[in-house]
Design an enzyme around this catalytic site. Structure first.
Site, PDB file in Angstrom:
ATOM      1  N   PHE A 194       2.012  -1.364  11.560  1.00 30.65           N
ATOM      2  CA  PHE A 194       0.677  -1.246  10.937  1.00 30.65           C
ATOM      3  C   PHE A 194       0.592   0.272  10.412  1.00 30.65           C
ATOM      4  CE2 PHE A 194      -2.416   1.020  13.823  1.00 30.65           C
ATOM      5  CZ  PHE A 194      -1.583   1.105  15.102  1.00 30.65           C
ATOM      6  N   LYS A 195       1.399   1.124  11.170  1.00 32.80           N
ATOM      7  CA  LYS A 195       1.302   2.686  10.747  1.00 32.80           C
ATOM      8  C   LYS A 195       1.535   2.776   9.294  1.00 32.80           C
ATOM      9  CE  LYS A 195       0.986   3.375  15.043  1.00 32.80           C
ATOM     10  NZ  LYS A 195      -0.145   4.020  15.707  1.00 32.80           N
ATOM     11  N   ASP A 196       2.378   1.990   8.602  1.00 36.83           N
ATOM     12  CA  ASP A 196       2.730   2.011   7.267  1.00 36.83           C
ATOM     13  C   ASP A 196       1.527   2.032   6.316  1.00 36.83           C
ATOM     14  OD1 ASP A 196       5.471   2.463   7.485  1.00 36.83           O
ATOM     15  OD2 ASP A 196       5.562   0.294   7.825  1.00 36.83           O
ATOM     16  N   MET A 213       0.069   5.561   6.719  1.00 37.07           N
ATOM     17  CA  MET A 213       1.236   6.678   6.613  1.00 37.07           C
ATOM     18  C   MET A 213       1.518   6.623   5.133  1.00 37.07           C
ATOM     19  SD  MET A 213       1.608   8.960   8.893  1.00 37.07           S
ATOM     20  CE  MET A 213       1.907   8.122  10.441  1.00 37.07           C
TER      21      MET A 213
END
Ligand SMILES: Cc1ncc(COP(=O)(O)O)c(C=O)c1O
Ligand SMILES: N[C@@H](CCOP(=O)(O)O)C(=O)O
Length: 461
Positions: free
Chosen positions: A111-113, A116
């Site tokens: 989910f960081k994408d 980010m």
């Protein structure tokens, strides 16, 4: 829109300044001075829109005039173009009133994408305007690091240093961080836990000579822009399940508290979220704190969901700030106590937190059993973090549809998934040679002086 620190002693900043600053200079975290409230019609009008359009509408009031509308739309298009699913964040039903929100179709499969990729775009646009060069240092328990590297690799005006706990991330996570060949990428394996890595990162921000000397920037969820970008998928999921005309609940596998705090912001914006459930693994400090009122660290224990092996949850400070009536002095005092092992949450603040968040814990055995059971009942193969979420969500099902955030792709944790299900999930074809690529990593001690010296020496090259 202006941003203030949770400790009340740092300058009030614009969105762009808060994004480029990371940690506030008083050690606190930036939050919006006020959260804009959307009308029901605003939410209703977002049903069926593309992810990028929803992101524009949700983020725009928070970023103000940082970018023109045309420029911001372009940044959003570029940020999400590389995702492997047209919906970006598809909803998948796993039980009559229970859905998974798949947040793992971005370039690094977590989910960081979502945050980010757009932060990478926004920071590059800001740096192009200012002509500055920055040094990003990030702490990771596995996923933030690879997402940050992916977003900033190869840029001429950015160096990116990622501290991960040596031996405590999955092999896929480690290789995602150690195999990029660009010279501006520096993977650092620290002797310690994620909490140690995050503590040293905060120490670097609190050393102003170092911070200003290297032009330190942060991309962990201490950076408000990270949280903001994560608000979008709560709105996107909820409106596609009938909000604002029916409430929706969310269960969030939780570690550093950034993701669930984004859900909290969505609710403050007026999104009808019925339950907001914190799901922890055996590192259950948040669940214990909500039950007992005692926020006490007792050491991180490695688990099959390593990205959530966290005890000092940075963003809990943001929730406490609201629960204590935005009293910066009270938050400073609590954070000073935390350095000595923990603090007791006041009764009033605890009641406020309990009115907002529910919580639950999932053991190691339950995590593996949930991967097995969900595969059998729905055909969906979960990663261990998603499994923690599903197990806890099942204890909180109600009338409103429940959405559990599937925060990573099962292929990032093949050993645990295979142990649970007998299936070893393959990496996508574009990553098929990950195990053959040479690794480049520096082992570092849990020592602030040594870390700062290394960063200085590398950026001087
Ligand atoms: C796969 C995965 N799930 C859940 C979490 C916990 O999210 P947060 O730290 O925002 O609470 C993380 C780490 O951030 C993660 O990488
Ligand atoms: N689980 C995270 C920990 C860092 O969280 P962040 O949201 O503050 O960046 C990770 O994978 O690194």
């Amino acid at each position: 829109m202006r941003y203030i620190s949770t400790r009340g002693q740092a300058p009030v900043l614009t969105f762009e300044q808060a994004m480029m600053t990371g940690l506030a200079r008083d050690g606190g975290l930036y939050v919006p001075q006020t959260v804009p409230v959307f009308a029901a019609e605003d939410f209703a009008a977002m049903a069926g829109l593309s992810y990028e359009e929803v992101a524009f509408r949700v983020m725009k009031p928070f970023i103000g005039e940082t970018f023109s509308d045309t420029e911001f739309k372009g940044l959003l298009e570029r940020a999400y173009a590389g995702f492997g699913h047209d919906a970006r964040a598809p909803l998948v039903q796993i039980a009559p009133n229970h859905f998974l929100l798949e947040l793992f179709h971005g370039p690094t499969l977590a989910f960081k994408d979502f945050a980010m990729q757009i932060i990478g775009q926004m920071m590059q646009a800001a740096l192009a305007r200012s002509g500055e060069r920055i040094t990003i240092v990030g702490a990771t328990s596995g996923d933030t690091g690879s997402a940050a590297i992916e977003a900033f690799r190869g840029l001429a005006n950015v160096d990116v240093f990622i501290l991960y706990p040596h031996g405590r991330v999955s092999e896929v996570q480690r290789r995602q961080m150690t195999t990029p060949t660009e010279s501006n990428v520096h993977a650092l394996a620290i002797d310690g836990s994620f909490d140690d890595a995050q503590a040293r990162l905060k120490d670097m921000f609190n050393d102003f000579a170092f911070r200003d000397g290297v032009r330190l920037a942060g991309v962990n969820s201490i950076n408000w822009a990270r949280v903001l970008a994560q608000v979008v998928y709560y709105v996107y999921a909820a409106v596609n399940l009938g909000a604002p005309f029916r409430p929706v609940s969310f269960t969030v596998p939780t570690g550093n508290f950034g993701d669930i705090f984004a859900g909290y912001i969505a609710r403050k914006m007026g999104l009808p979220i019925e339950r907001l459930v914190i799901a922890t693994n055996q590192n259950d400090i948040l669940d214990r704190a909500l039950r007992s009122g005692d926020y006490k660290t007792d050491g991180v224990r490695p688990s099959v969901s390593p990205s959530m092996d966290i005890e000092v949850s940075s963003n809990f400070e943001r929730a406490l700030f609201d629960a204590y009536g935005r009293d910066g002095a009270a938050i400073s005092a609590l954070m000073a106590e935390l350095k000595a092992g923990g603090f007791k949450i006041s009764q009033g603040a605890l009641e406020t937190l309990r009115a907002t968040f529910a919580s639950g814990r999932c053991s190691e055995e339950e995590t593996l059993a949930t991967i097995r059971a969900t595969l059998a009942s729905s055909g969906q193969l979960l990663c261990p973090h998603g499994a923690v979420g599903v197990k806890v969500a099942e204890e909180h099902l109600g009338a409103a549809p429940m959405v559990t955030l599937a925060t990573a792709h099962p292929a990032k944790f093949p050993d645990a998934v295979e142990q649970a299900s007998g299936i070893r999930p393959p990496l996508p074809p574009r990553m098929a040679d990950l195990y053959q690529r040479p690794e480049r990593v520096t082992r570092v001690p849990n020592d602030l002086g040594a870390l700062m010296a290394l960063v200085r020496e590398r950026i001087a090259r």
